[in-house]
Design an enzyme around this catalytic site. Structure first.
Site, PDB file in Angstrom:
ATOM      1  N   SER A 128      48.799  41.598  46.867  1.00 37.84           N
ATOM      2  CA  SER A 128      47.928  42.361  47.785  1.00 37.84           C
ATOM      3  C   SER A 128      47.910  41.762  49.179  1.00 37.84           C
ATOM      4  O   SER A 128      47.993  40.543  49.345  1.00 37.84           O
ATOM      5  CB  SER A 128      46.492  42.370  47.258  1.00 37.84           C
ATOM      6  N   SER A 160      44.032  35.212  43.425  1.00 40.71           N
ATOM      7  CA  SER A 160      43.192  34.421  42.525  1.00 40.71           C
ATOM      8  C   SER A 160      43.841  33.056  42.273  1.00 40.71           C
ATOM      9  O   SER A 160      45.052  32.976  42.032  1.00 40.71           O
ATOM     10  CB  SER A 160      43.022  35.129  41.179  1.00 40.71           C
ATOM     11  N   GLU A 243      50.693  42.934  33.344  1.00 42.03           N
ATOM     12  CA  GLU A 243      49.315  42.641  33.753  1.00 42.03           C
ATOM     13  C   GLU A 243      48.358  43.717  33.204  1.00 42.03           C
ATOM     14  O   GLU A 243      47.285  43.411  32.711  1.00 42.03           O
ATOM     15  CB  GLU A 243      49.253  42.581  35.290  1.00 42.03           C
ATOM     16  N   SER A 372      43.229  49.628  40.897  1.00 40.65           N
ATOM     17  CA  SER A 372      41.892  50.216  40.691  1.00 40.65           C
ATOM     18  C   SER A 372      41.936  51.320  39.636  1.00 40.65           C
ATOM     19  O   SER A 372      42.992  51.864  39.323  1.00 40.65           O
ATOM     20  CB  SER A 372      41.359  50.776  42.008  1.00 40.65           C
TER      21      SER A 372
HETATM   22  C1  LIG Z   1      39.166  40.162  40.137  1.00 41.21           C
HETATM   23  C2  LIG Z   1      40.319  40.497  41.008  1.00 41.21           C
HETATM   24  C3  LIG Z   1      41.419  39.656  41.039  1.00 41.21           C
HETATM   25  C4  LIG Z   1      42.500  39.948  41.865  1.00 41.21           C
HETATM   26  N1  LIG Z   1      43.530  39.073  41.900  1.00 41.21           N
HETATM   27  C5  LIG Z   1      44.592  39.338  42.692  1.00 41.21           C
HETATM   28  C6  LIG Z   1      45.673  38.413  42.748  1.00 41.21           C
HETATM   29  O1  LIG Z   1      45.633  37.354  42.139  1.00 41.21           O
HETATM   30  N2  LIG Z   1      46.719  38.726  43.537  1.00 41.21           N
HETATM   31  C7  LIG Z   1      46.799  39.883  44.249  1.00 41.21           C
HETATM   32  O2  LIG Z   1      47.809  40.121  44.888  1.00 41.21           O
HETATM   33  N3  LIG Z   1      45.759  40.770  44.241  1.00 41.21           N
HETATM   34  C8  LIG Z   1      44.667  40.524  43.488  1.00 41.21           C
HETATM   35  N4  LIG Z   1      43.601  41.387  43.467  1.00 41.21           N
HETATM   36  C9  LIG Z   1      43.611  42.528  44.386  1.00 41.21           C
HETATM   37  C10 LIG Z   1      43.752  43.884  43.714  1.00 41.21           C
HETATM   38  O3  LIG Z   1      45.050  44.078  43.227  1.00 41.21           O
HETATM   39  C11 LIG Z   1      43.365  44.938  44.776  1.00 41.21           C
HETATM   40  O4  LIG Z   1      42.016  44.727  45.111  1.00 41.21           O
HETATM   41  C12 LIG Z   1      43.544  46.344  44.239  1.00 41.21           C
HETATM   42  O5  LIG Z   1      44.884  46.650  44.074  1.00 41.21           O
HETATM   43  C13 LIG Z   1      42.896  47.395  45.192  1.00 41.21           C
HETATM   44  O6  LIG Z   1      43.357  47.220  46.491  1.00 41.21           O
HETATM   45  P1  LIG Z   1      42.340  47.106  47.713  1.00 41.21           P
HETATM   46  O7  LIG Z   1      41.308  46.097  47.368  1.00 41.21           O
HETATM   47  O8  LIG Z   1      43.141  46.891  48.958  1.00 41.21           O
HETATM   48  O9  LIG Z   1      41.592  48.502  47.773  1.00 41.21           O
HETATM   49  P2  LIG Z   1      42.154  49.858  48.487  1.00 41.21           P
HETATM   50  O10 LIG Z   1      43.580  50.062  48.112  1.00 41.21           O
HETATM   51  O11 LIG Z   1      41.806  49.757  49.937  1.00 41.21           O
HETATM   52  O12 LIG Z   1      41.266  50.932  47.780  1.00 41.21           O
HETATM   53  C14 LIG Z   1      39.918  51.232  48.192  1.00 41.21           C
HETATM   54  C15 LIG Z   1      39.399  52.355  47.308  1.00 41.21           C
HETATM   55  O13 LIG Z   1      40.183  53.557  47.514  1.00 41.21           O
HETATM   56  C16 LIG Z   1      40.683  54.037  46.269  1.00 41.21           C
HETATM   57  N5  LIG Z   1      42.041  54.553  46.465  1.00 41.21           N
HETATM   58  C17 LIG Z   1      43.020  54.004  47.209  1.00 41.21           C
HETATM   59  N6  LIG Z   1      44.145  54.758  47.132  1.00 41.21           N
HETATM   60  C18 LIG Z   1      43.875  55.792  46.305  1.00 41.21           C
HETATM   61  C19 LIG Z   1      44.631  56.906  45.822  1.00 41.21           C
HETATM   62  N7  LIG Z   1      45.917  57.085  46.149  1.00 41.21           N
HETATM   63  N8  LIG Z   1      44.019  57.770  44.957  1.00 41.21           N
HETATM   64  C20 LIG Z   1      42.721  57.596  44.590  1.00 41.21           C
HETATM   65  N9  LIG Z   1      41.949  56.566  45.047  1.00 41.21           N
HETATM   66  C21 LIG Z   1      42.517  55.676  45.881  1.00 41.21           C
HETATM   67  C22 LIG Z   1      40.716  52.820  45.356  1.00 41.21           C
HETATM   68  O14 LIG Z   1      40.596  53.203  43.999  1.00 41.21           O
HETATM   69  C23 LIG Z   1      39.476  52.060  45.823  1.00 41.21           C
HETATM   70  O15 LIG Z   1      38.330  52.567  45.174  1.00 41.21           O
HETATM   71  C24 LIG Z   1      42.497  41.131  42.673  1.00 41.21           C
HETATM   72  C25 LIG Z   1      41.378  41.967  42.654  1.00 41.21           C
HETATM   73  C26 LIG Z   1      40.301  41.652  41.855  1.00 41.21           C
HETATM   74  C27 LIG Z   1      39.108  42.549  41.885  1.00 41.21           C
END
Ligand SMILES: Cc1cc2nc3c(=O)[nH]c(=O)nc-3n(C[C@H](O)[C@H](O)[C@H](O)COP(=O)(O)OP(=O)(O)OC[C@H]3O[C@@H](n4cnc5c(N)ncnc54)[C@H](O)[C@@H]3O)c2cc1C
Length: 391
Positions: A128, A160, A243, A372
């Site tokens: 990410s 993480s 994963e 998500s």
């Molecule tokens: C506990 C935890 C551990 C993690 N560990 C890691 C890690 O070790 N390494 C790493 O790389 N990442 C990690 N992550 C990150 C995680 O992969 C991202 O948070 C996740 O992919 C969502 O991306 P974002 O936070 O940028 O949200 P965004 O992509 O900005 O999304 C925001 C909101 O919009 C919605 N949304 C976005 N696009 C769409 C779509 N096309 N259709 C419908 N809804 C949509 C999403 O569902 C969400 O509700 C971790 C996250 C958590 C919570």
């Protein structure tokens, strides 16, 4: 599908049960700082020495070469034995290792896999970025090929355990101008390489496991690339399939167990008027629903294990399991807080046996981590059910 265990599998289960009874550490698991790393790696090492690390990993890389069903039996017994969380070993054991098994060259496998199983190293995941979460293919951390090195500049976020990590599964953009899924490279990054800065991000659940990671002219040997330079998207899909598909099996079993524990809790606990919480009709109904849903989760997990046993990597059905598990986890954690009533307002630190409030906070992350719930639903719709793609 025959859900009963064969005599051979029952004997295996008994062996697992006995070993866990004798070896699960009695001291509490630290959830922060260097003590956490030391504890988690020591526990991984104990499992390795006992012959229980990498149950379904190939024997030549330190695993047992057994079936995914045996791995599932291990997780079941593990949850019932109250064994520690996999903790800092999560990425290495649950998706970096399996990705290497499926996609890496022999030298990469021989070097990394035994170290993961022996609890010598911590891995983290650098996928990410601030502008690339759900839309992972938009990632912009760049790597230029300079002779036999990649030179990386950019930033990752939500990594993480990066603070404790030795290695990272890192996605970088090596191509230019083509479709955004092309030109991405999956590489192993040694976290001690000069130019890497790790900054922890504090969260409401307490210990800071999340980090930002910055790359400033970080030189990574091209020999660390898994697959081809520019061909990393399909390797990343392998990582995500592990994963989402098998990475959380142990947590799924632990959730089923938590429902049973909550039934006991509601039986023992009385409200301010001296009435057992289980005699509250709404609580009883919610517990009954949770028990039925937990049984459904077990059935889905077993069906998934059975399917995955017949192919090299988990399929997209893992997304169904992931959505159901993560949303059920939230409902069950909220139910726990409702059973303990106003004590739920007290945010007890994560790691205490009755830290239901911290457990509830943590479940908010379940529906985001590993993609998500909305993204998982898109995957189920488009890739499993064959519905038209959204825009
Ligand atoms: C506990 C935890 C551990 C993690 N560990 C890691 C890690 O070790 N390494 C790493 O790389 N990442 C990690 N992550 C990150 C995680 O992969 C991202 O948070 C996740 O992919 C969502 O991306 P974002 O936070 O940028 O949200 P965004 O992509 O900005 O999304 C925001 C909101 O919009 C919605 N949304 C976005 N696009 C769409 C779509 N096309 N259709 C419908 N809804 C949509 C999403 O569902 C969400 O509700 C971790 C996250 C958590 C919570």
């Amino acid at each position: 599908m025959d859900l009963d265990l064969s005599p051979e599998m029952r004997a295996f289960r008994d062996e697992v049960r006995t070993w866990l009874r004798e070896n699960v550490p009695s001291e509490p698991q630290p959830h922060d700082g260097p003590e956490m790393r030391d504890f988690d790696l020591a526990w991984q090492r104990t499992q390795y020495d006992g012959g229980w690390a990498g149950i379904n990993w190939p024997v030549e890389y330190g695993g047992r070469g057994l079936s995914l069903l045996q791995q599932m039996i291990w997780f079941e017994e593990y949850a019932w034995a109250d064994a520690p969380d996999v903790g800092v070993s999560f990425v290495g054991v649950n998706h970096a290792g399996p990705t290497l098994i499926a996609r890496a060259g022999d030298e990469q496998k021989s070097f990394h896999l035994p170290r993961i199983l022996r609890g010598e190293v911590v891995w983290c995941q650098g996928f990410s970025e601030p502008g690339a979460g759900s839309d992972l293919a938009s990632l912009s951390t760049r790597a230029e090929v300079d002779g036999d090195h990649l030179v990386v500049n950019g930033q990752k976020i939500w990594t993480s355990y990066a603070e404790h990590a030795d290695y990272q599964e890192l996605l970088v953009r090596t191509g230019r101008g083509e479709r955004k899924h092309d030109g991405i490279t999956w590489t192993v990054c040694d976290m001690r390489t000069p130019g890497i800065t790790v900054r922890p991000i504090p969260t409401m659940t307490g210990p800071a496991h999340f980090c930002e990671v910055f790359y400033d002219d970080v030189r990574i040997p091209v020999s660390n690339v898994v697959g081809e330079v520019g061909g990393g998207w399909s390797v990343a899909m392998s990582t995500l399939s592990f994963e989402r598909g098998t990475g959380f099996l142990k947590e799924q079993v632990a959730l089923v167990r938590l429902v049973d524990q909550l039934i006991e809790l509601a039986r023992d606990r009385v409200d301010a008027r001296g009435r057992r919480r289980l005699d509250d009709e709404v609580i009883a109904q919610r517990l009954a629903t949770a028990r039925a849903e937990a049984a459904a989760l077990t059935a889905m997990a077993l069906a998934d294990v059975s399917r995955n046993a017949r192919r090299p990597q988990p399929g997209v059905e893992g997304s169904m399991l992931r959505v159901f598990f993560s949303e059920l986890g939230q409902r069950v954690a909220k139910l726990a807080v409702d059973i303990i009533e106003d004590e739920g307002l007290e945010a007890r630190p994560y790691g205490l046996p009755d830290s239901y409030s911290a457990g509830w906070y943590r479940t908010f992350a379940y529906t985001i981590a590993a993609g998500s719930k909305d993204i998982q639903r898109n995957i189920i719709g488009e890739r499993f059910l064959g519905l038209p793609r959204g825009r």
